[in-house]
Design a protein around this motif. Structure first.
Motif, PDB file in Angstrom:
ATOM      1  N   GLY A  21       0.783  -1.093   0.004  1.00 40.62           N
ATOM      2  CA  GLY A  21      -0.084   0.125   0.120  1.00 40.62           C
ATOM      3  C   GLY A  21       0.914   1.191   0.052  1.00 40.62           C
ATOM      4  O   GLY A  21       0.457   2.404  -0.702  1.00 40.62           O
ATOM      5  N   LEU A  22       1.891   1.208   0.723  1.00 38.51           N
ATOM      6  CA  LEU A  22       2.701   2.277   0.553  1.00 38.51           C
ATOM      7  C   LEU A  22       3.538   2.671  -0.365  1.00 38.51           C
ATOM      8  O   LEU A  22       3.588   3.624  -0.901  1.00 38.51           O
ATOM      9  N   VAL A  23       4.104   1.522  -0.928  1.00 36.09           N
ATOM     10  CA  VAL A  23       4.783   1.477  -2.223  1.00 36.09           C
ATOM     11  C   VAL A  23       3.871   2.086  -3.231  1.00 36.09           C
ATOM     12  O   VAL A  23       4.360   2.778  -4.236  1.00 36.09           O
ATOM     13  N   GLY A  24       2.931   1.526  -3.249  1.00 38.27           N
ATOM     14  CA  GLY A  24       1.827   1.750  -4.171  1.00 38.27           C
ATOM     15  C   GLY A  24       1.615   3.322  -4.556  1.00 38.27           C
ATOM     16  O   GLY A  24       1.393   3.939  -5.596  1.00 38.27           O
ATOM     17  N   PHE A  25       1.708   4.132  -3.527  1.00 38.93           N
ATOM     18  CA  PHE A  25       1.614   5.648  -3.395  1.00 38.93           C
ATOM     19  C   PHE A  25       2.825   6.114  -4.198  1.00 38.93           C
ATOM     20  O   PHE A  25       2.437   7.271  -4.832  1.00 38.93           O
ATOM     21  N   GLY A  38      -4.735   1.808 -13.531  1.00 40.94           N
ATOM     22  CA  GLY A  38      -3.660   2.314 -12.637  1.00 40.94           C
ATOM     23  C   GLY A  38      -2.416   2.552 -13.094  1.00 40.94           C
ATOM     24  O   GLY A  38      -2.093   2.039 -14.437  1.00 40.94           O
ATOM     25  N   ALA A  39      -1.532   2.587 -12.401  1.00 39.22           N
ATOM     26  CA  ALA A  39       0.001   2.612 -12.631  1.00 39.22           C
ATOM     27  C   ALA A  39       0.450   0.956 -12.226  1.00 39.22           C
ATOM     28  O   ALA A  39      -0.044   0.533 -11.382  1.00 39.22           O
ATOM     29  N   ASN A  40       1.573   0.640 -13.048  1.00 41.56           N
ATOM     30  CA  ASN A  40       2.275  -0.761 -12.475  1.00 41.56           C
ATOM     31  C   ASN A  40       3.152  -0.677 -11.556  1.00 41.56           C
ATOM     32  O   ASN A  40       3.921   0.199 -11.244  1.00 41.56           O
ATOM     33  N   LEU A  41       2.640  -1.581 -10.577  1.00 43.05           N
ATOM     34  CA  LEU A  41       3.392  -1.809  -9.497  1.00 43.05           C
ATOM     35  C   LEU A  41       4.113  -3.224  -9.639  1.00 43.05           C
ATOM     36  O   LEU A  41       3.375  -4.385  -9.493  1.00 43.05           O
ATOM     37  N   ILE A  42       5.386  -3.246 -10.030  1.00 50.26           N
ATOM     38  CA  ILE A  42       5.597  -4.766 -10.601  1.00 50.26           C
ATOM     39  C   ILE A  42       4.879  -5.074 -12.090  1.00 50.26           C
ATOM     40  O   ILE A  42       4.699  -4.639 -13.076  1.00 50.26           O
ATOM     41  N   ILE A  43       3.910  -6.005 -11.774  1.00 50.41           N
ATOM     42  CA  ILE A  43       3.132  -6.755 -12.660  1.00 50.41           C
ATOM     43  C   ILE A  43       1.557  -6.133 -12.534  1.00 50.41           C
ATOM     44  O   ILE A  43       0.621  -6.665 -13.239  1.00 50.41           O
ATOM     45  N   PHE A  44       1.366  -5.695 -11.307  1.00 48.90           N
ATOM     46  CA  PHE A  44       0.026  -5.416 -10.656  1.00 48.90           C
ATOM     47  C   PHE A  44      -0.314  -3.852 -11.237  1.00 48.90           C
ATOM     48  O   PHE A  44       0.411  -2.896 -10.851  1.00 48.90           O
ATOM     49  N   GLU A  45      -1.644  -3.726 -11.515  1.00 50.25           N
ATOM     50  CA  GLU A  45      -2.130  -2.377 -11.631  1.00 50.25           C
ATOM     51  C   GLU A  45      -2.658  -2.043 -10.264  1.00 50.25           C
ATOM     52  O   GLU A  45      -3.408  -2.474  -9.557  1.00 50.25           O
ATOM     53  N   VAL A  46      -2.156  -0.639  -9.910  1.00 51.37           N
ATOM     54  CA  VAL A  46      -2.928   0.000  -8.578  1.00 51.37           C
ATOM     55  C   VAL A  46      -3.199   1.380  -8.765  1.00 51.37           C
ATOM     56  O   VAL A  46      -2.579   1.962  -9.857  1.00 51.37           O
ATOM     57  N   ASN A  47      -4.404   1.865  -8.145  1.00 52.02           N
ATOM     58  CA  ASN A  47      -4.557   3.234  -8.248  1.00 52.02           C
ATOM     59  C   ASN A  47      -4.827   3.730  -6.631  1.00 52.02           C
ATOM     60  O   ASN A  47      -4.566   2.903  -5.766  1.00 52.02           O
ATOM     61  N   PRO A  48      -4.831   5.095  -6.280  1.00 45.96           N
ATOM     62  CA  PRO A  48      -4.681   5.389  -4.853  1.00 45.96           C
ATOM     63  C   PRO A  48      -5.876   4.677  -4.040  1.00 45.96           C
ATOM     64  O   PRO A  48      -5.651   4.118  -2.821  1.00 45.96           O
ATOM     65  N   LEU A  49      -7.129   4.322  -4.570  1.00 47.50           N
ATOM     66  CA  LEU A  49      -8.049   3.625  -3.824  1.00 47.50           C
ATOM     67  C   LEU A  49      -7.733   2.272  -3.451  1.00 47.50           C
ATOM     68  O   LEU A  49      -7.837   1.804  -2.289  1.00 47.50           O
ATOM     69  N   ASN A  51      -4.549   1.400  -3.255  1.00 47.32           N
ATOM     70  CA  ASN A  51      -3.485   1.613  -2.161  1.00 47.32           C
ATOM     71  C   ASN A  51      -4.206   1.576  -0.789  1.00 47.32           C
ATOM     72  O   ASN A  51      -3.776   1.136   0.191  1.00 47.32           O
ATOM     73  N   VAL A  52      -5.200   2.707  -0.506  1.00 49.67           N
ATOM     74  CA  VAL A  52      -5.931   2.575   0.397  1.00 49.67           C
ATOM     75  C   VAL A  52      -6.297   1.336   0.823  1.00 49.67           C
ATOM     76  O   VAL A  52      -6.151   0.993   2.323  1.00 49.67           O
ATOM     77  N   ILE A  53      -7.133   0.586   0.086  1.00 52.23           N
ATOM     78  CA  ILE A  53      -7.375  -0.725   0.576  1.00 52.23           C
ATOM     79  C   ILE A  53      -6.266  -1.563   0.883  1.00 52.23           C
ATOM     80  O   ILE A  53      -6.612  -2.282   1.986  1.00 52.23           O
ATOM     81  N   HIS A  54      -5.310  -1.633   0.303  1.00 49.23           N
ATOM     82  CA  HIS A  54      -4.084  -2.571   0.723  1.00 49.23           C
ATOM     83  C   HIS A  54      -3.565  -1.889   2.201  1.00 49.23           C
ATOM     84  O   HIS A  54      -3.286  -2.897   2.974  1.00 49.23           O
ATOM     85  N   LEU A  55      -3.704  -0.911   2.467  1.00 49.81           N
ATOM     86  CA  LEU A  55      -3.238  -0.271   4.069  1.00 49.81           C
ATOM     87  C   LEU A  55      -4.369  -0.700   4.842  1.00 49.81           C
ATOM     88  O   LEU A  55      -3.752  -1.223   5.929  1.00 49.81           O
ATOM     89  N   PRO A  97     -16.108   0.095 -16.712  1.00 55.04           N
ATOM     90  CA  PRO A  97     -15.967   1.279 -15.875  1.00 55.04           C
ATOM     91  C   PRO A  97     -16.347   1.060 -14.643  1.00 55.04           C
ATOM     92  O   PRO A  97     -16.009   1.900 -13.616  1.00 55.04           O
ATOM     93  N   LEU A  98     -16.739  -0.192 -14.005  1.00 55.82           N
ATOM     94  CA  LEU A  98     -16.924  -0.547 -12.696  1.00 55.82           C
ATOM     95  C   LEU A  98     -15.562  -0.961 -11.930  1.00 55.82           C
ATOM     96  O   LEU A  98     -15.468  -1.052 -10.762  1.00 55.82           O
ATOM     97  N   ASN A  99     -14.550  -1.103 -12.711  1.00 56.57           N
ATOM     98  CA  ASN A  99     -13.398  -1.414 -12.249  1.00 56.57           C
ATOM     99  C   ASN A  99     -12.625  -0.424 -11.468  1.00 56.57           C
ATOM    100  O   ASN A  99     -11.505   0.189 -11.921  1.00 56.57           O
ATOM    101  N   ILE A 100     -13.086   0.184 -10.431  1.00 57.63           N
ATOM    102  CA  ILE A 100     -12.712   1.336  -9.799  1.00 57.63           C
ATOM    103  C   ILE A 100     -11.293   0.973  -8.961  1.00 57.63           C
ATOM    104  O   ILE A 100     -10.726   2.006  -8.388  1.00 57.63           O
ATOM    105  N   ILE A 101     -10.925  -0.168  -8.888  1.00 53.46           N
ATOM    106  CA  ILE A 101      -9.712  -0.358  -8.231  1.00 53.46           C
ATOM    107  C   ILE A 101      -8.754  -0.761  -9.034  1.00 53.46           C
ATOM    108  O   ILE A 101      -7.494  -1.414  -8.682  1.00 53.46           O
ATOM    109  N   ALA A 102      -8.676  -0.651 -10.371  1.00 52.40           N
ATOM    110  CA  ALA A 102      -7.751  -0.853 -11.474  1.00 52.40           C
ATOM    111  C   ALA A 102      -7.211  -2.233 -11.437  1.00 52.40           C
ATOM    112  O   ALA A 102      -6.016  -2.667 -11.378  1.00 52.40           O
ATOM    113  N   LEU A 103      -8.252  -3.195 -11.408  1.00 51.36           N
ATOM    114  CA  LEU A 103      -7.766  -4.755 -11.222  1.00 51.36           C
ATOM    115  C   LEU A 103      -7.209  -4.953 -12.723  1.00 51.36           C
ATOM    116  O   LEU A 103      -7.579  -4.574 -13.734  1.00 51.36           O
ATOM    117  N   ASN A 104      -6.103  -5.758 -12.855  1.00 44.97           N
ATOM    118  CA  ASN A 104      -5.686  -6.534 -14.086  1.00 44.97           C
ATOM    119  C   ASN A 104      -5.688  -8.238 -13.813  1.00 44.97           C
ATOM    120  O   ASN A 104      -5.817  -8.552 -12.556  1.00 44.97           O
TER     121      ASN A 104
END
Length: 134
Positions: A21-25, A38-49, A51-55, A97-104
């Protein structure tokens, strides 16, 4: 903690999810909070939401892991059930458009694997010393 798989798994998963969650930010600067891509974190996509969920999940798991066995079992089972649901729903949300946590796809695999492990440990019984049973 050595004698409790539930406490160990909750603590390790909690620490890892907090770190993710922290690195995701660090990688989601400029990405919309609810962005479907979202942005790539290694091979995973993340967005701020995401990241908050991970935290939040990391904090709950870590707290439960250091607190006691029963809480760790409960949180492992609950988080495992949620991840199972997210893993299954994620299969249908990837281009939506329901993919609000940028899943891949990689996120879905990780969520399903996490669900299996957390549910497996959470639903199993920890060994309780004979003195604690009396």
């Amino acid at each position: 903690m050595r004698n409790s798989p539930n406490r160990l798994v909750a603590t390790v998963f909690g620490a890892v999810y907090l770190l993710v969650g922290l690195v995701g930010f660090a990688v989601t600067s400029g990405v919309g909070f609810f962005a479907t891509e979202g942005a790539n974190l290694i091979i995973f996509e993340v967005n701020p939401l995401h990241n908050v969920i991970h935290l939040a999940i990391g904090a709950a798991l870590l707290y439960a892991g250091v607190k006691d066995i029963q809480l760790a079992r409960t949180v492992n089972t609950a988080v495992g059930a949620v991840y199972l649901l997210v893993g299954i729903l994620g299969l249908f949300l990837l281009s939506s458009p329901l993919n609000i946590i940028a899943l891949n796809g990689a996120d879905n695999v990780l969520h399903l694997a996490s669900a299996v492990l957390l549910l497996g440990v959470g639903l199993s019984l920890d060994k309780v010393p004979a003195t604690a049973r009396a």
